[in-house]
Design an enzyme around this catalytic site. Structure first.
Site, PDB file in Angstrom:
ATOM      1  N   GLU A 172     -10.052   3.275  -5.078  1.00 14.98           N
ATOM      2  CA  GLU A 172      -9.693   4.649  -4.726  1.00 14.98           C
ATOM      3  C   GLU A 172      -8.624   5.253  -5.632  1.00 14.98           C
ATOM      4  O   GLU A 172      -7.780   6.018  -5.182  1.00 14.98           O
ATOM      5  CB  GLU A 172      -9.257   4.698  -3.248  1.00 14.98           C
ATOM      6  CG  GLU A 172     -10.392   4.277  -2.332  1.00 14.98           C
ATOM      7  CD  GLU A 172     -10.035   4.259  -0.856  1.00 14.98           C
ATOM      8  OE1 GLU A 172     -10.831   4.779  -0.071  1.00 14.98           O
ATOM      9  OE2 GLU A 172      -8.972   3.724  -0.497  1.00 14.98           O
ATOM     10  N   HIS A 214      -2.736   3.255  -4.342  1.00 14.71           N
ATOM     11  CA  HIS A 214      -2.216   2.603  -3.131  1.00 14.71           C
ATOM     12  C   HIS A 214      -0.859   1.934  -3.399  1.00 14.71           C
ATOM     13  O   HIS A 214      -0.587   0.844  -2.910  1.00 14.71           O
ATOM     14  CB  HIS A 214      -3.229   1.569  -2.599  1.00 14.71           C
ATOM     15  CG  HIS A 214      -4.452   2.196  -2.006  1.00 14.71           C
ATOM     16  ND1 HIS A 214      -4.480   2.755  -0.753  1.00 14.71           N
ATOM     17  CD2 HIS A 214      -5.696   2.367  -2.516  1.00 14.71           C
ATOM     18  CE1 HIS A 214      -5.696   3.242  -0.513  1.00 14.71           C
ATOM     19  NE2 HIS A 214      -6.448   3.020  -1.567  1.00 14.71           N
ATOM     20  N   GLU A 250      -4.975   0.711   9.878  1.00  9.63           N
ATOM     21  CA  GLU A 250      -4.481   2.064  10.171  1.00  9.63           C
ATOM     22  C   GLU A 250      -4.544   2.378  11.667  1.00  9.63           C
ATOM     23  O   GLU A 250      -3.717   3.123  12.188  1.00  9.63           O
ATOM     24  CB  GLU A 250      -5.323   3.123   9.452  1.00  9.63           C
ATOM     25  CG  GLU A 250      -5.112   3.222   7.967  1.00  9.63           C
ATOM     26  CD  GLU A 250      -6.136   2.414   7.199  1.00  9.63           C
ATOM     27  OE1 GLU A 250      -6.662   1.431   7.748  1.00  9.63           O
ATOM     28  OE2 GLU A 250      -6.392   2.770   6.030  1.00  9.63           O
ATOM     29  N   ASP A 280       0.856  -1.182   0.000  1.00 12.59           N
ATOM     30  CA  ASP A 280       0.000   0.000   0.000  1.00 12.59           C
ATOM     31  C   ASP A 280       0.894   1.234   0.000  1.00 12.59           C
ATOM     32  O   ASP A 280       2.107   1.126  -0.192  1.00 12.59           O
ATOM     33  CB  ASP A 280      -0.981  -0.011   1.187  1.00 12.59           C
ATOM     34  CG  ASP A 280      -2.310   0.648   0.825  1.00 12.59           C
ATOM     35  OD1 ASP A 280      -2.274   1.837   0.461  1.00 12.59           O
ATOM     36  OD2 ASP A 280      -3.360  -0.016   0.878  1.00 12.59           O
TER      37      ASP A 280
END
Ligand code: ACM
Length: 715
Positions: A485, A421, A641, A358
């Site tokens: 994303e 990412h 996260e 990522d």
């Protein structure tokens, strides 16, 4: 102690050996008198942790707090646990609070000595769970309540004097693994009460019939009979008998028979019968027999000595039951991945999805591109957590994981993101991005503007090489390509670049604004998918995004965004793709399970309650054809996260992953949330006893504990 002025902060950072990223962070300064610092000890004294400058917290070794301690979402306890990982001595003797909250120091690896405030009456659930280096806790005499799992896994804790405390409530598995002599015993026999639910099975089987006749005396099992193809399952059976019934040596005339039987319809289905003569488990494959054994394990959890006659005929509802873990944002040590596998197997999961790369790190060795792990496998910081998360998996480790998971009938599916990412890869190899930009690996959550360059041949060579190496490590027929994303706004990177414009011209894309940039992503996906299919024989998977208007037929698309599941289903059906259900509303297990539950500090995550997970019907209002031909399975995500300790992945997963296992396995007509909660009591207690934390933030957890029963059984 030296009283330091704020302008000495830079000097302090050097002396406390903080990471560089921490040193360069600019944060609002606290008033001078808010804290004192002792450089020689790396120690701070302050009323509350939040008064300390952010860049100092990560390096502190000794922390003395003197104020009224706050257990708010970003209060003292969360700050010590998540922002001060190196604190070894925590002195709260001059601080005030009446309880140490649930999960207060869960998984804190720094703590060696803790002196609690005088007025503490309650030590919360899992408050010191797995504080592996904790040697001494000074307990005030006011302590009355020690909750479930409070000191579970504190294997170095030798000094814990409870003799002055007036304990009126000691919870379940509060001291599991603690070597101190003379520990208080539980005041309530949770296990005996929970075990009254004899069929505490999760996921619940398709058919279960209690039979007439005498119970099996489990201690009389003298033999496990199995075909040579079932050697792995036979050794699993031996482990179950040892762990559940204490049978180290088998002697007696009853037996366990494991049989391959082609008449069992579903490849993962099984039939289990237990009577006074023994236990027979049949499946048409080793996987089916293995699932029968996981059921036997749960039967023996409630009935370890005397197993009542029963017949179970069972098969899964969906093909793939998966959990996704994220070792990127917080590295998951290799040993913990294996522990995750053994735990998933108990609930009949059959896929572990590894999100290996990522923006924040690249975690898998690729031999042809050594800079990936050399330069990008250390995540420098994560939002307000100003410390590193280093680590990567070697290919040999991943081979070992694959073999270990295969013994548990779990396939391991790797994910390499594209085109977004991918900042960690771009950091190591800037030629992967538009304009050859050298960018740092990302130190915050969120989405980056830097994408792989669709107009550079190096991008394709890199991706083909990476997938070729991974194909030799991961035999699963699936590879996940990410794809999430990368749309608005980051694809703008591709709007102005001359090579991207030239590629658009070559592809006949006439627009020059961003409206058809998605076609460049489709071009990239088409080339990679062709390579995966034609050269490697793999089926691609990806996260569904509405921006990308064509789904490649035969792929597996993941419905993940809140509110877009029906859109994703329609798109998958129209394009003859299969669908993996992981709608955020039901399957994002990284979200808190209740308001205020972990992770307290996050980017505004909604709540995914246990009930909400359970309520997912994978049919999603569709027809039989959908269930038969399009529904691929269910996935629970565990993005990390906000999970700085390895234990947190279990805490977030469970008990919701048990609910999701039932969603994916059990026929809808056999599912009932209240029944699930009753079965969960024993399963969750057993899990805690075995050293896995979980959330108790659901209605029903306290129910059992309200009913007093004498403490006779000490499990
Ligand atoms: C995702 O949560 N970005 C798939």
């Amino acid at each position: 102690m030296h009283l330091l002025s704020r302008c000495s902060a830079a000097l302090l950072c050097c002396l406390l050996a903080l990471p560089l990223s921490a040193q360069s962070t600019s944060t609002p300064r606290a008033p001078v008198e808010a804290y004192t610092l002792d450089l020689s000890q790396g120690s701070a004294t302050t009323a509350q942790v939040r008064l300390l400058p952010a860049e100092l917290k990560a390096g502190l070794k000794t922390l003395v707090l003197t104020g009224a301690l706050s257990s708010d979402r970003n209060g003292d306890f969360r700050q010590i646990r998540d922002l001060c990982p190196n604190v070894e001595v925590l002195d709260l003797s001059a601080a005030t609070c009446t309880e140490i909250p649930d999960n207060a120091f869960l998984g804190h690896r720094g703590l060696r000595k803790v002196v609690l405030p005088q007025g503490v009456k309650r030590i919360g659930r899992q408050a010191f769970f797995n504080c592996k280096n904790l040697q001494e806790v000074v307990l005030p005499s006011a302590v009355e309540i020690i909750e479930d799992g409070a000191f579970n896994g504190c294997t170095a804790l030798r000094k814990l004097d409870t003799s002055r405390a007036t304990l009126r409530n000691v919870g379940f598995a509060a001291f599991e693994g603690v070597p101190t002599a003379q520990l208080p015993q539980p005041t309530f026999d949770l296990w005996a009460k929970a075990a009254q639910e004899k069929y505490s099975l999760i996921p619940y089987p398709a058919q279960l019939e209690v039979q007439q006749g005498k119970a099996l005396d489990v201690s009389r099992i003298g033999k496990i009979e199995a075909a040579p193809e079932l050697a792995n399952e036979a050794s699993y059976a031996r482990r179950i008998l040892r762990d559940r019934a204490g049978l180290n040596v088998l002697r007696g005339s009853a037996k366990v028979q494991l049989l391959l039987d082609a008449t069992v319809q579903n490849a993962e289905g099984y039939e289990l019968t237990a009577n006074k003569k023994g236990i027979v488990i049949k499946g048409s494959t080793p996987a089916g027999v293995f699932y029968g054994l996981t059921t036997l394990d749960q039967l023996l959890t409630a009935q370890p000595q005397s197993l009542e006659p029963v017949k179970i005929v069972d098969a899964p509802r969906t093909r793939v039951r998966e959990l996704m873990v994220d070792p990127v944002r917080t590295f998951i040590p290799f040993a913990e991945l294996k522990r995750m596998v053994t735990e998933m197997a108990r609930y009949k999961y059959n896929a572990l999805h590894l999100h290996l790369v990522d923006d924040q790190a690249w975690r898998i060795e690729i031999k042809k591109y050594p800079r990936l792990v050399a330069e990008s496998s250390l995540r420098p910081a994560m939002d307000d957590m100003q410390y590193t998360s280093p680590g990567f998996y070697t290919q040999d480790e991943m081979r070992e994981l694959v073999a270990f998971a295969a013994q548990h009938h779990i396939m391991v599916i790797p994910e390499i993101e594209m085109p977004g990412h991918e900042v960690a890869a771009i950091h190591a190899y800037p030629q992967l991005t538009v304009g050859n930009k050298k960018v740092p690996v990302r130190t915050t959550s969120g989405v980056s503007n830097n994408l792989l360059n669709p107009a550079s041949e190096f991008t394709y060579q890199f991706l083909f090489d990476v997938f070729d190496e991974l194909a030799k490590v991961f035999p699963a027929p699936y590879v996940h390509l990410g794809g999430d994303e990368a749309g608005n706004p980051p694809l703008d990177d591709w709007t102005t670049d001359s090579a991207c414009i030239a590629l658009k011209e070559k592809l006949g894309i006439t627009t020059r604004d961003r409206s058809e940039n998605w076609k460049l992503q489709k071009y990239m996906f088409d080339r990679v998918i062709a390579h995966l299919r034609d050269k490697l024989g793999k089926t691609p998977m990806f996260w569904y995004e509405t921006d990308f208007k064509e789904i490649q037929p035969g792929c597996i698309t993941f419905a993940w965004r809140h509110g877009l599941t029906k859109t994703a289903i329609d798109a998958a059906r129209a394009n003859k793709a299969k669908i993996m259900l992981c709608p955020g509303e039901h399957c994002y297990l990284d979200y808190p399970m209740d308001k205020g539950d972990l992770p307290e500090v996050n980017w505004g995550m909604p709540v995914t309650s246990l009930k909400r997970v359970y309520e997912l019907d994978p049919r999603w209002g569709q027809d039989d054809e959908f269930e038969r031909d399009f529904l691929f399975g269910v996935t629970g995500t565990l993005w990390s996260e906000c999970m700085p300790q390895p234990e947190r992945v279990y805490y977030q997963a469970f008990p919701r992953a048990m609910a999701l296992a039932e969603v994916g396995w059990t026929p809808q007509a056999r599912r009932n949330y209240d029944h699930f909660l009753r079965r969960l009591q024993l399963i969750q207690a057993d899990q805690l006893r075995r050293g896995y934390p979980s959330s108790s933030r659901f209605a029903g957890y306290d129910q059992l504990r309200k009913e007093e029963v004498p403490a006779t059984h000490s499990k």
